[in-house]
Design a protein around this motif. Structure first.
Motif, short mmCIF file in Angstrom:
data_model
loop_
_atom_site.label_atom_id
_atom_site.label_comp_id
_atom_site.label_asym_id
_atom_site.label_seq_id
_atom_site.Cartn_x
_atom_site.Cartn_y
_atom_site.Cartn_z
N PHE A 163 0.83 -1.21 0.00
CA PHE A 163 0.00 0.00 0.00
C PHE A 163 0.86 1.26 0.00
CE2 PHE A 163 -3.07 3.03 1.85
CZ PHE A 163 -4.13 2.81 0.98
N LEU A 164 2.01 1.19 0.68
CA LEU A 164 2.90 2.34 0.72
C LEU A 164 3.60 2.58 -0.61
CD1 LEU A 164 4.56 1.77 4.21
CD2 LEU A 164 3.26 3.80 3.55
N ASP A 203 1.58 3.36 -6.65
CA ASP A 203 1.23 4.72 -7.06
C ASP A 203 -0.02 4.75 -7.93
OD1 ASP A 203 3.41 5.99 -5.80
OD2 ASP A 203 4.75 5.39 -7.43
N TRP A 251 -3.66 4.42 -9.10
CA TRP A 251 -4.89 4.50 -8.31
C TRP A 251 -5.69 3.21 -8.37
CZ3 TRP A 251 -9.69 3.86 -10.45
CH2 TRP A 251 -9.80 3.98 -11.84
N VAL A 278 -4.36 0.95 -5.78
CA VAL A 278 -4.80 1.42 -4.45
C VAL A 278 -6.23 0.99 -4.18
CG1 VAL A 278 -5.31 3.48 -3.07
CG2 VAL A 278 -3.22 3.40 -4.44
N LEU A 282 -2.77 7.39 5.66
CA LEU A 282 -2.29 7.00 4.34
C LEU A 282 -3.32 7.23 3.23
CD1 LEU A 282 -0.48 3.64 5.22
CD2 LEU A 282 0.48 5.94 5.13
N GLU A 285 -3.22 10.49 1.10
CA GLU A 285 -2.04 10.54 0.24
C GLU A 285 -2.19 9.62 -0.96
OE1 GLU A 285 0.51 12.59 0.59
OE2 GLU A 285 -0.51 13.48 2.32
N LYS A 286 -2.76 8.44 -0.75
CA LYS A 286 -2.90 7.47 -1.83
C LYS A 286 -4.05 7.80 -2.77
CE LYS A 286 0.65 5.14 -0.90
NZ LYS A 286 1.77 5.09 -1.86
#
Length: 391
Positions: free
Chosen positions: A35-36, A39, A41, A44, A350, A353-354
């Motif tokens: 998850f970190l 990039d 979408w 995600v 998080l 940001e994601k």
């Protein structure tokens, strides 16, 4: 004669329990790493859907959650050691991503703030919208000590926590004359007053804030320098990652000891029925004020680490919205549940940001995601548990 006795829960074997604990922790760490680092979408959204699917399965098949809970309860030492090992190794698997380390640091600091508020909102049912103000007081107190009197980080850390705790008492004592929504209004007013003072006082730097806060040093090693471990160089953010991870660990230990103490029991009694608690001889005023102080104490620590990490602070870092975000973390994660609060803090740190790929609609999708998780688990991702006593 037929034996109608049914065990409260199935018993897992030692090997099965250890395996379940290991798989759960490793799977959680792998999910967080992915998850970190992603990039795109779509990836995600896919990971969020996977997380939601796990929550749905846990909600519809309670035996899954029961078995996991039993496995961790029976193998606490193994779970703790494995968890510590994962935390220590985690920066090495992030491909030297400074952005991922930065997100982890902020998430861990918010986890501490959520745990701090959980003592009030979760354990004692005291609404407090001033945790962000205590966070700011700790940050400014430590920064001023470093910039004005050249106090080292390691001395400023406990000193700022003490200052924040004093303000916690100052907020808690007059707040005891109010209850429920009026108490919430008092904490909102306190947060607004603190923000305005930080914005207008000359020695706080006003709206420009404080610049040039020095990085901590330990045994001659500056936290602004890369961290070299066994010949492997990690970005400078790794220094603060381990520092904030240590603070999270201490906060978890602190929360566990308080929860199982007479103080935690008194807070839970106040949450259940304050009148009944008073009739049992519990000093409700003292325990409520103590909850304010404990919240401010941990928030002061988190504020200090944040100030020395970013090297610059301003009143905009400690607005009312910060307090609302922390409260949302506690509610979404699961009130009075340490694991739930930490998961809620990581998730809500998080997610924004994601979801940047959605640009102007980022906050909309953020809200929809949180609502969806609360629809799946109305009492939080990991709801509070009834107290259990041996015997």
């Amino acid at each position: 004669m037929t034996d109608l006795t049914v065990p409260a829960r199935a018993t897992l074997g030692i090997a099965s329990g250890l395996t379940l604990v290991a798989l759960t922790e490793i799977a959680g760490a792998a999910f967080l790493r992915q998850f970190l680092l992603v990039d795109d979408w779509r990836a995600v959204v896919g990971l969020l859907a996977l997380f939601g699917g796990v929550l749905v399965a846990m909600q519809r098949l309670p035996a899954i959650e029961t078995n996991i809970e039993q496995a961790f309860g029976s193998n606490r030492r193994f779970a703790t050691v494995l968890g510590m090992a994962i935390v220590l190794v985690f920066p090495f698997v992030l491909q030297n991503s400074t952005y991922a380390l930065h997100l982890l640091i902020i998430a861990q600091l918010y986890a501490v703030l959520a745990l701090a508020l959980n003592f009030q909102l979760g354990s004692a049912n005291i609404p407090n919208f001033a945790t962000g103000a205590s966070y700011g007081i700790g940050a400014y107190a430590s920064a001023l000590l470093a910039l004005q009197w050249d106090v080292s980080f390691w001395l400023a850390l406990p000193a700022s926590a003490v200052v924040a705790t004093l303000f916690g008492f100052l907020l808690g004592i007059p707040s005891m004359r109010t209850r429920d929504s009026y108490l919430a209004l008092v904490t909102i007013a306190f947060g607004v007053v603190v923000h305005q003072l930080l914005n207008n006082l000359e020695f706080t730097g006003g709206p420009n804030g404080l610049v040039g806060i020095p990085a901590p040093e330990l045994f001659g090693h500056s936290f602004a320098s890369p961290l070299v471990i066994f010949g492997h160089s990690l970005p400078s953010q790794a220094n603060f990652y381990y520092l904030s991870a240590l603070l999270v660990g201490v906060s978890i230990l602190f929360a566990g000891r308080l929860h199982h103490s007479r103080i935690g029991l008194a807070w839970n009694a106040l949450r259940a029925d304050e009148l009944a608690a008073r009739c049992q001889g519990i000093n409700a005023t003292w325990y409520k004020v103590l909850a304010f102080a404990v919240d401010a104490f941990l928030a002061g620590f988190a504020g200090t680490i944040y100030a020395f990490y970013v090297g610059f602070i301003s009143p905009d870092n400690f607005t009312f919205l910060v307090s609302v975000t922390i409260m949302t973390m506690v509610i979404a994660g699961g009130m009075d549940n340490t694991l739930g609060v930490i998961v809620g803090a990581f998730l809500l740190t998080l997610l924004p940001e994601k979801l940047r790929a959605f640009s102007d609609y980022r906050i909309l999708f953020f809200g929809i995601t949180v609502i969806a998780f609360l629809m799946i688990r109305p009492q939080g991702i990991f709801p509070q548990r009834l107290r259990r006593y041996g015997g």
